[in-house]
Structure formats: structure tokens, C-alpha cells
Design a protein around this motif. Structure first.
Motif, PDB file in Angstrom:
ATOM      1  N   HIS A  11      -3.498  11.033  -5.120  1.00 15.04           N
ATOM      2  CA  HIS A  11      -4.724  11.342  -4.381  1.00 15.04           C
ATOM      3  C   HIS A  11      -4.386  11.881  -2.983  1.00 15.04           C
ATOM      4  O   HIS A  11      -4.970  12.851  -2.521  1.00 15.04           O
ATOM      5  CB  HIS A  11      -5.599  10.093  -4.275  1.00 15.04           C
ATOM      6  N   GLY A  12      -3.414  11.254  -2.325  1.00 17.88           N
ATOM      7  CA  GLY A  12      -3.112  11.614  -0.934  1.00 17.88           C
ATOM      8  C   GLY A  12      -1.857  12.445  -0.736  1.00 17.88           C
ATOM      9  O   GLY A  12      -1.543  12.819   0.398  1.00 17.88           O
ATOM     10  N   GLY A  13      -1.108  12.718  -1.802  1.00 13.67           N
ATOM     11  CA  GLY A  13       0.064  13.596  -1.704  1.00 13.67           C
ATOM     12  C   GLY A  13       1.404  12.878  -1.655  1.00 13.67           C
ATOM     13  O   GLY A  13       2.452  13.533  -1.770  1.00 13.67           O
ATOM     14  N   ASN A  14       1.429  11.556  -1.485  1.00 13.86           N
ATOM     15  CA  ASN A  14       2.717  10.851  -1.401  1.00 13.86           C
ATOM     16  C   ASN A  14       3.483  10.918  -2.730  1.00 13.86           C
ATOM     17  O   ASN A  14       4.670  11.244  -2.766  1.00 13.86           O
ATOM     18  CB  ASN A  14       2.500   9.388  -0.999  1.00 13.86           C
ATOM     19  N   THR A  15       2.799  10.590  -3.808  1.00 14.53           N
ATOM     20  CA  THR A  15       3.443  10.626  -5.128  1.00 14.53           C
ATOM     21  C   THR A  15       3.792  12.073  -5.500  1.00 14.53           C
ATOM     22  O   THR A  15       4.833  12.333  -6.110  1.00 14.53           O
ATOM     23  CB  THR A  15       2.521  10.007  -6.199  1.00 14.53           C
ATOM     24  N   ARG A  16       2.925  13.000  -5.105  1.00 16.53           N
ATOM     25  CA  ARG A  16       3.218  14.419  -5.388  1.00 16.53           C
ATOM     26  C   ARG A  16       4.529  14.838  -4.726  1.00 16.53           C
ATOM     27  O   ARG A  16       5.361  15.524  -5.331  1.00 16.53           O
ATOM     28  CB  ARG A  16       2.065  15.312  -4.912  1.00 16.53           C
ATOM     29  N   ARG A  17       4.757  14.390  -3.492  1.00 15.35           N
ATOM     30  CA  ARG A  17       5.991  14.776  -2.804  1.00 15.35           C
ATOM     31  C   ARG A  17       7.224  14.201  -3.507  1.00 15.35           C
ATOM     32  O   ARG A  17       8.274  14.844  -3.570  1.00 15.35           O
ATOM     33  CB  ARG A  17       5.939  14.351  -1.335  1.00 15.35           C
ATOM     34  N   TYR A  59      -1.937   1.136  -7.579  1.00 19.32           N
ATOM     35  CA  TYR A  59      -3.332   0.740  -7.356  1.00 19.32           C
ATOM     36  C   TYR A  59      -3.493  -0.681  -7.909  1.00 19.32           C
ATOM     37  O   TYR A  59      -3.402  -0.887  -9.115  1.00 19.32           O
ATOM     38  CB  TYR A  59      -4.291   1.685  -8.093  1.00 19.32           C
ATOM     39  N   PHE A  60      -3.726  -1.621  -7.027  1.00 19.53           N
ATOM     40  CA  PHE A  60      -3.913  -3.021  -7.433  1.00 19.53           C
ATOM     41  C   PHE A  60      -2.774  -3.509  -8.324  1.00 19.53           C
ATOM     42  O   PHE A  60      -2.988  -4.156  -9.349  1.00 19.53           O
ATOM     43  CB  PHE A  60      -5.281  -3.220  -8.099  1.00 19.53           C
ATOM     44  N   GLY A  61      -1.547  -3.159  -7.921  1.00 16.32           N
ATOM     45  CA  GLY A  61      -0.374  -3.654  -8.628  1.00 16.32           C
ATOM     46  C   GLY A  61      -0.135  -3.017  -9.976  1.00 16.32           C
ATOM     47  O   GLY A  61       0.616  -3.566 -10.791  1.00 16.32           O
ATOM     48  N   VAL A  92       6.971   5.694  -8.149  1.00 16.89           N
ATOM     49  CA  VAL A  92       5.717   5.161  -7.602  1.00 16.89           C
ATOM     50  C   VAL A  92       5.723   5.271  -6.083  1.00 16.89           C
ATOM     51  O   VAL A  92       6.755   5.085  -5.429  1.00 16.89           O
ATOM     52  CB  VAL A  92       5.545   3.675  -8.034  1.00 16.89           C
ATOM     53  N   SER A  93       4.555   5.528  -5.510  1.00 20.72           N
ATOM     54  CA  SER A  93       4.333   5.350  -4.073  1.00 20.72           C
ATOM     55  C   SER A  93       3.356   4.193  -3.898  1.00 20.72           C
ATOM     56  O   SER A  93       2.341   4.114  -4.599  1.00 20.72           O
ATOM     57  CB  SER A  93       3.739   6.613  -3.453  1.00 20.72           C
ATOM     58  N   THR A  94       3.677   3.305  -2.968  1.00 18.89           N
ATOM     59  CA  THR A  94       2.835   2.133  -2.748  1.00 18.89           C
ATOM     60  C   THR A  94       2.485   2.028  -1.266  1.00 18.89           C
ATOM     61  O   THR A  94       3.059   2.721  -0.429  1.00 18.89           O
ATOM     62  CB  THR A  94       3.564   0.864  -3.270  1.00 18.89           C
ATOM     63  N   GLY A  95       1.544   1.155  -0.945  1.00 15.54           N
ATOM     64  CA  GLY A  95       1.065   1.084   0.435  1.00 15.54           C
ATOM     65  C   GLY A  95       1.985   0.326   1.374  1.00 15.54           C
ATOM     66  O   GLY A  95       2.088   0.654   2.554  1.00 15.54           O
ATOM     67  N   GLY A  96       2.666  -0.705   0.869  1.00 13.73           N
ATOM     68  CA  GLY A  96       3.499  -1.512   1.758  1.00 13.73           C
ATOM     69  C   GLY A  96       4.454  -2.396   1.003  1.00 13.73           C
ATOM     70  O   GLY A  96       4.322  -2.586  -0.223  1.00 13.73           O
ATOM     71  N   ILE A  97       5.414  -2.953   1.748  1.00 12.09           N
ATOM     72  CA  ILE A  97       6.358  -3.905   1.150  1.00 12.09           C
ATOM     73  C   ILE A  97       5.558  -5.124   0.686  1.00 12.09           C
ATOM     74  O   ILE A  97       4.686  -5.622   1.407  1.00 12.09           O
ATOM     75  CB  ILE A  97       7.435  -4.304   2.180  1.00 12.09           C
ATOM     76  N   GLY A  98       5.818  -5.563  -0.522  1.00 13.20           N
ATOM     77  CA  GLY A  98       5.080  -6.703  -1.061  1.00 13.20           C
ATOM     78  C   GLY A  98       3.732  -6.314  -1.643  1.00 13.20           C
ATOM     79  O   GLY A  98       2.947  -7.172  -2.040  1.00 13.20           O
ATOM     80  N   GLY A  99       3.470  -5.021  -1.699  1.00 12.81           N
ATOM     81  CA  GLY A  99       2.180  -4.541  -2.215  1.00 12.81           C
ATOM     82  C   GLY A  99       2.137  -4.414  -3.725  1.00 12.81           C
ATOM     83  O   GLY A  99       1.180  -3.879  -4.272  1.00 12.81           O
ATOM     84  N   CYS A 100       3.191  -4.890  -4.394  1.00 10.72           N
ATOM     85  CA  CYS A 100       3.263  -4.891  -5.868  1.00 10.72           C
ATOM     86  C   CYS A 100       3.618  -3.534  -6.471  1.00 10.72           C
ATOM     87  O   CYS A 100       3.330  -3.269  -7.647  1.00 10.72           O
ATOM     88  CB  CYS A 100       1.981  -5.439  -6.505  1.00 10.72           C
TER      89      CYS A 100
HETATM   90  C1  LIG Z   1      -7.726   2.029  -5.111  1.00  7.32           C
HETATM   91  C2  LIG Z   1      -6.448   1.799  -4.363  1.00  7.32           C
HETATM   92  C3  LIG Z   1      -5.679   0.695  -4.669  1.00  7.32           C
HETATM   93  C4  LIG Z   1      -4.477   0.469  -4.010  1.00  7.32           C
HETATM   94  N1  LIG Z   1      -3.757  -0.633  -4.325  1.00  7.32           N
HETATM   95  C5  LIG Z   1      -2.572  -0.859  -3.700  1.00  7.32           C
HETATM   96  C6  LIG Z   1      -1.807  -2.025  -3.992  1.00  7.32           C
HETATM   97  O1  LIG Z   1      -2.131  -2.827  -4.860  1.00  7.32           O
HETATM   98  N2  LIG Z   1      -0.651  -2.199  -3.324  1.00  7.32           N
HETATM   99  C7  LIG Z   1      -0.211  -1.327  -2.363  1.00  7.32           C
HETATM  100  O2  LIG Z   1       0.857  -1.545  -1.786  1.00  7.32           O
HETATM  101  N3  LIG Z   1      -0.920  -0.217  -2.064  1.00  7.32           N
HETATM  102  C8  LIG Z   1      -2.081   0.044  -2.699  1.00  7.32           C
HETATM  103  N4  LIG Z   1      -2.787   1.186  -2.421  1.00  7.32           N
HETATM  104  C9  LIG Z   1      -2.211   2.178  -1.513  1.00  7.32           C
HETATM  105  C10 LIG Z   1      -1.526   3.353  -2.282  1.00  7.32           C
HETATM  106  O3  LIG Z   1      -0.658   2.884  -3.282  1.00  7.32           O
HETATM  107  C11 LIG Z   1      -0.704   4.200  -1.284  1.00  7.32           C
HETATM  108  O4  LIG Z   1      -1.535   4.651  -0.244  1.00  7.32           O
HETATM  109  C12 LIG Z   1      -0.009   5.377  -1.942  1.00  7.32           C
HETATM  110  O5  LIG Z   1       0.958   5.889  -1.054  1.00  7.32           O
HETATM  111  C13 LIG Z   1      -0.974   6.497  -2.316  1.00  7.32           C
HETATM  112  O6  LIG Z   1      -0.257   7.517  -2.981  1.00  7.32           O
HETATM  113  P1  LIG Z   1      -0.792   9.012  -3.072  1.00  7.32           P
HETATM  114  O7  LIG Z   1      -0.697   9.606  -1.677  1.00  7.32           O
HETATM  115  O8  LIG Z   1       0.127   9.695  -4.032  1.00  7.32           O
HETATM  116  O9  LIG Z   1      -2.199   8.987  -3.572  1.00  7.32           O
HETATM  117  C14 LIG Z   1      -4.019   1.402  -3.034  1.00  7.32           C
HETATM  118  C15 LIG Z   1      -4.789   2.530  -2.743  1.00  7.32           C
HETATM  119  C16 LIG Z   1      -5.996   2.724  -3.388  1.00  7.32           C
HETATM  120  C17 LIG Z   1      -6.816   3.955  -3.052  1.00  7.32           C
END
Ligand SMILES: Cc1cc2nc3c(=O)[nH]c(=O)nc-3n(C[C@H](O)[C@H](O)[C@H](O)COP(=O)(O)O)c2cc1C
Length: 160
Positions: A11-17, A59-61, A92-100
Motif C-alpha cells: 500500500h505504501g511502497g515499502n514492500t514494493r521497494r 497486517y495484524f501479524g 515482508v515489511s512490518t511496522g516495528g520490532i516486535g510487530g509480528c
Molecule cells: C491494516 C494494517 C495492519 C498493520 N498491522 C501491523 C502489525 O500487525 N504489525 C506491524 O509491525 N505493523 C503493522 N502494520 C504496519 C505495516 O506493516 C507497515 O507500515 C509496512 O511497512 C507497510 O508496508 P507497505 O508500505 O508495503 O504497504 C499494519 C498496517 C496496516 C495498514
């Protein structure tokens, strides 16, 4: 030349990169690459590939819903084992450490294993495949490069 399909949702380009970095390295290591958004990918694309890399944000682990919908649709290839024995991998791209994020990688790798595919691991680094916190930094780009090259070698061996 063996064909590698890299399918991603972003959605935001992180995984695309990450997908773009992997595509460069898989290509540099001697495979033809098709880099596609999941919304533009068909089951025929999966069938035609010699190897498949799947990428999603966490997304939600778990993998994101559009990727899960595509994998659910791939049940149509399950009965005859049409993906069995093909190399596969995940990023995978995730939001933070420990974010699953690792759970999201596991959810993608589980789908590949359920199809009977051969999953490429990483000995040094993220063992389930490249995992970025947000966008890929230098460390993750190096890991994508190593993973992409190793994956290309596996595809060439098994397609050979
Ligand atoms: C609906 C939704 C659920 C998410 N759930 C998690 C999560 O469980 N753990 C986490 O670390 N980040 C979570 N994130 C953050 C994304 O994983 C993170 O921003 C990621 O870099 C987005 O990748 P993208 O730029 O390819 O879309 C969530 C984001 C969204 C929009």
C-alpha cells in the motif's frame, strides 16, 4: 532461462521497494523475472513460473488480505499439485520490532509449503526471508540481494 515470478502487495511502497531489489538480484543471477502486483497476477502466472517469491506488509501479524485472497484462490492448483516441487520464498515489511513481522513471513511460507513447494531459507540474517522495518535500509537491501541470488541458484538447479 528459468522464470521467477515476484508477486507483492504494497500500500505504501515499502514492500514494493523490497520486491524491486529482489527482482534486480534474481535477474543479475541469471533468471528471467516478472515483477507483479498481486491484483494483476493470475493462477496461470503461478503455473508458468519456475519459482515464486511472495511479498506482503505485515497486517495484524499476518500477510495482508489481498495476498491472502490470492493464496486462497490458489487452492484451485492444489488438487493436482501444480506447484509441487517449485522453489518459493517470502519477504515482508512490518511496522516495528516486535510487530509480528516474522509471523507474516511464516504465514507466507506456510502457504508455499502447503502447496508442496521448496522454501528457500536464509542462513545468516532473517531466516524466514528478508524482513524490513518500514522501508528497506542498507542492511535489508543487502539481505534482499543475497536472498535473491540464492533463490535464483535454487531455481536454476531445480529447473535444470
Ligand atoms: C491494516 C494494517 C495492519 C498493520 N498491522 C501491523 C502489525 O500487525 N504489525 C506491524 O509491525 N505493523 C503493522 N502494520 C504496519 C505495516 O506493516 C507497515 O507500515 C509496512 O511497512 C507497510 O508496508 P507497505 O508500505 O508495503 O504497504 C499494519 C498496517 C496496516 C495498514
Amino acid at each position: 532461462m528459468p522464470k521467477v515470478l515476484i508477486v507483492y502487495f504494497s500500500h505504501g511502497g515499502n514492500t514494493r521497494r523490497m520486491a524491486e531489489a529482489l527482482a534486480q538480484s534474481v535477474q543479475a543471477a541469471g533468471c528471467e523475472v516478472s515483477l507483479q502486483k498481486v491484483a494483476q497476477t493470475s493462477l496461470d502466472d503461478l503455473k508458468a513460473a519456475d519459482g515464486v517469491l511472495l511479498g506482503s506488509p505485515c497486517y495484524f501479524g499476518c500477510m495482508a488480505a489481498p495476498m491472502k485472497a490470492f493464496i486462497d484462490e490458489s487452492i484451485k492448483l492444489f488438487g493436482k499439485g501444480e506447484l509441487e516441487g517449485k522453489p518459493g520464498g517470502a519477504f515482508v515489511s512490518t511496522g516495528g520490532i516486535g510487530g509480528c513481522g516474522e509471523l507474516a513471513l511464516l504465514s507466507l511460507n506456510a502457504a508455499l509449503l502447503i502447496h508442496g513447494m521448496v522454501v528457500q531459507g536464509l542462513r545468516s540474517g532473517g531466516h524466514q526471508g528478508p524482513l524490513a522495518i518500514g522501508g528497506p535500509d542498507e542492511r535489508v537491501l543487502e539481505e534482499c540481494d543475497r536472498y535473491g541470488r540464492q533463490f535464483a541458484v535454487l531455481v536454476q538447479r531445480l529447473a535444470g
